[in-house]
Write a protein that holds these residues in place. Structure first.
Motif, PDB file in Angstrom:
ATOM      1  N   ASP A 141       1.008  -0.441  -0.175  1.00 47.12           N
ATOM      2  CA  ASP A 141      -0.129  -0.035   0.328  1.00 47.12           C
ATOM      3  C   ASP A 141       0.808   1.889  -0.298  1.00 47.12           C
ATOM      4  O   ASP A 141       1.197   1.349   1.628  1.00 47.12           O
ATOM      5  CB  ASP A 141      -0.672   0.075   0.812  1.00 47.12           C
ATOM      6  CG  ASP A 141      -2.168   1.060   1.328  1.00 47.12           C
ATOM      7  OD1 ASP A 141      -1.291   1.800   0.857  1.00 47.12           O
ATOM      8  OD2 ASP A 141      -3.085   0.794   1.503  1.00 47.12           O
ATOM      9  N   PHE A 142       1.325   1.875  -1.137  1.00 42.99           N
ATOM     10  CA  PHE A 142       1.800   2.901  -0.993  1.00 42.99           C
ATOM     11  C   PHE A 142       0.588   4.418  -1.448  1.00 42.99           C
ATOM     12  O   PHE A 142       0.090   4.288  -1.742  1.00 42.99           O
ATOM     13  CB  PHE A 142       2.233   3.415  -2.630  1.00 42.99           C
ATOM     14  CG  PHE A 142       3.184   4.509  -2.694  1.00 42.99           C
ATOM     15  CD1 PHE A 142       4.505   5.325  -2.777  1.00 42.99           C
ATOM     16  CD2 PHE A 142       2.835   5.328  -3.582  1.00 42.99           C
ATOM     17  CE1 PHE A 142       4.840   5.710  -2.353  1.00 42.99           C
ATOM     18  CE2 PHE A 142       3.156   6.426  -3.925  1.00 42.99           C
ATOM     19  CZ  PHE A 142       4.100   6.551  -3.407  1.00 42.99           C
ATOM     20  N   GLU A 143       0.688   5.007  -0.061  1.00 40.97           N
ATOM     21  CA  GLU A 143       0.116   6.096   0.266  1.00 40.97           C
ATOM     22  C   GLU A 143      -1.420   5.942  -0.358  1.00 40.97           C
ATOM     23  O   GLU A 143      -2.373   6.701  -1.482  1.00 40.97           O
ATOM     24  CB  GLU A 143       0.566   7.470  -0.531  1.00 40.97           C
ATOM     25  CG  GLU A 143       1.602   7.772  -0.191  1.00 40.97           C
ATOM     26  CD  GLU A 143       2.546   8.860  -0.800  1.00 40.97           C
ATOM     27  OE1 GLU A 143       2.116   9.142  -1.798  1.00 40.97           O
ATOM     28  OE2 GLU A 143       3.847   8.996  -0.296  1.00 40.97           O
ATOM     29  N   GLY A 144      -2.037   5.028  -0.063  1.00 43.59           N
ATOM     30  CA  GLY A 144      -4.067   4.618  -0.596  1.00 43.59           C
ATOM     31  C   GLY A 144      -3.124   3.809  -2.595  1.00 43.59           C
ATOM     32  O   GLY A 144      -4.743   3.349  -2.556  1.00 43.59           O
ATOM     33  N   LEU A 145      -2.348   3.748  -2.176  1.00 42.67           N
ATOM     34  CA  LEU A 145      -2.220   2.674  -3.841  1.00 42.67           C
ATOM     35  C   LEU A 145      -1.979   1.607  -3.941  1.00 42.67           C
ATOM     36  O   LEU A 145      -0.793   1.234  -2.957  1.00 42.67           O
ATOM     37  CB  LEU A 145      -1.426   3.572  -4.846  1.00 42.67           C
ATOM     38  CG  LEU A 145      -1.980   4.971  -4.942  1.00 42.67           C
ATOM     39  CD1 LEU A 145      -0.699   5.777  -5.735  1.00 42.67           C
ATOM     40  CD2 LEU A 145      -2.479   5.614  -5.722  1.00 42.67           C
ATOM     41  N   ARG A 146      -2.973   1.145  -3.824  1.00 45.28           N
ATOM     42  CA  ARG A 146      -2.395  -0.550  -3.428  1.00 45.28           C
ATOM     43  C   ARG A 146      -2.229  -1.539  -4.820  1.00 45.28           C
ATOM     44  O   ARG A 146      -2.964  -1.186  -5.686  1.00 45.28           O
ATOM     45  CB  ARG A 146      -3.943  -0.798  -3.064  1.00 45.28           C
ATOM     46  CG  ARG A 146      -4.116  -0.394  -1.718  1.00 45.28           C
ATOM     47  CD  ARG A 146      -5.601  -1.437  -0.418  1.00 45.28           C
ATOM     48  NE  ARG A 146      -5.643  -2.841  -0.862  1.00 45.28           N
ATOM     49  CZ  ARG A 146      -4.645  -2.771  -0.313  1.00 45.28           C
ATOM     50  NH1 ARG A 146      -3.858  -2.427   0.977  1.00 45.28           N
ATOM     51  NH2 ARG A 146      -4.654  -4.426   0.517  1.00 45.28           N
TER      52      ARG A 146
END
Ligand code: 9D3
Length: 258
Positions: free
Chosen positions: A218-223
């Motif tokens: 999970d990168f800043e909400g980008l899964r």
């Protein structure tokens, strides 16, 4: 006036000794003919090409076209017959360059395994198939055009191939030469890591590569897609085929229509 050219004479010598020692025809010699040899100064010092050069799978030299002129001002261009804007590269220095680099003064006397490649907007498209052909050669001479063009007798009587890298206008053939060399050298046997097969990559099976993800999940909400974290290899393979097909349909529908 600087009339030296960037070239590695040690490489040149090493290719010769290697060839005579073990008649290894995987060794490829590449000569670039250009009015901007410095353009290539560090271009081959990175990644796969650097390693291929270090392993003597390939030698690459950039030569200044002006060194094959005989007049005091090293003139390589002239005004077009029939009029028009811009200048045209003259035939004499280009024919002289190719003769000194290959021993052939025209296409018919060129040895098998040698290709004289004119980079030109009027060329046939450069493809993976053409890169494979070039990777099987012993010598490539790449001629970089500039100005408004190159005297057509080069394409008619000297070049074995006239090649374009795509439908857009460059300011010269030098970036195209880089593209052709990069795509070709990575195909030389031993140039890629043995774990990576060039045959399994994008364009060989007619689809684009599938999307790739790495940590964090999970990168800043980008899964990243959950399926890739499951360890279910059959499901992962299915997802990848589907994702590659979707990406191809979106970005390269031309690859699916045929
Ligand atoms: C078609 C453009 N020409 C009409 C006036 C002039 C012209 C433009 C750009 C002549 C030469 C160039 C320089 N380009 C190349 O040498 C070149 C190239 C390219 O522009 N696009 C794609 N592949 C290539 S390979 C060499």
């Amino acid at each position: 006036m600087k009339d030296w050219v960037w070239q590695n004479r040690k490489d040149c010598f090493q290719v010769k000794t290697l060839k005579s020692k073990i008649a290894n025809d995987t060794v490829l010699r590449i000569d670039i003919v250009t009015i901007f040899p410095d353009f290539f100064r560090e271009a081959f010092d990175y990644g796969i090409i650097r390693r291929a050069r270090a392993a003597q799978l390939v030698s690459i030299q950039a030569h200044d076209l002006r060194s094959w002129t005989s007049d005091r001002h090293h003139v390589v261009d002239d005004r077009p017959f029939g009029g028009g804007d811009g200048m045209v590269l003259k035939p004499e220095p280009i024919f002289a360059a190719v003769e000194s680099l290959t021993g052939a003064s025209h296409r018919e006397s060129l040895a098998a395994g040698k290709r004289i490649i004119l980079l030109s907007p009027q060329g046939k498209p450069f493809t993976q198939a053409l890169a494979s052909e070039f990777a099987g050669c012993e010598q490539l001479v790449l001629i970089c055009g500039r100005y408004e063009g190159v005297d057509e007798r080069v394409a008619e009587a000297l070049a074995s191939d006239e090649v374009s890298i795509g439908d857009y206008v460059l300011s010269g053939g030098e970036p195209a030469a880089l593209v052709v060399i990069d795509a070709t050298v990575r195909l030389l046997p031993g140039a890629l890591g043995s774990e990576t097969s060039a045959a399994h990559e994008s364009f060989s099976d007619g689809l684009l590569d599938c999307p790739q993800y790495t940590r964090p999940p999970d990168f800043e909400g980008l899964r990243a897609p959950d399926v890739l974290l499951t360890g279910n290899h059959a499901e992962i393979a299915r997802w990848r085929r589907q994702a590659a097909a979707e990406k191809t349909k979106r970005n390269r529908p031309d690859l699916l229509e045929e």
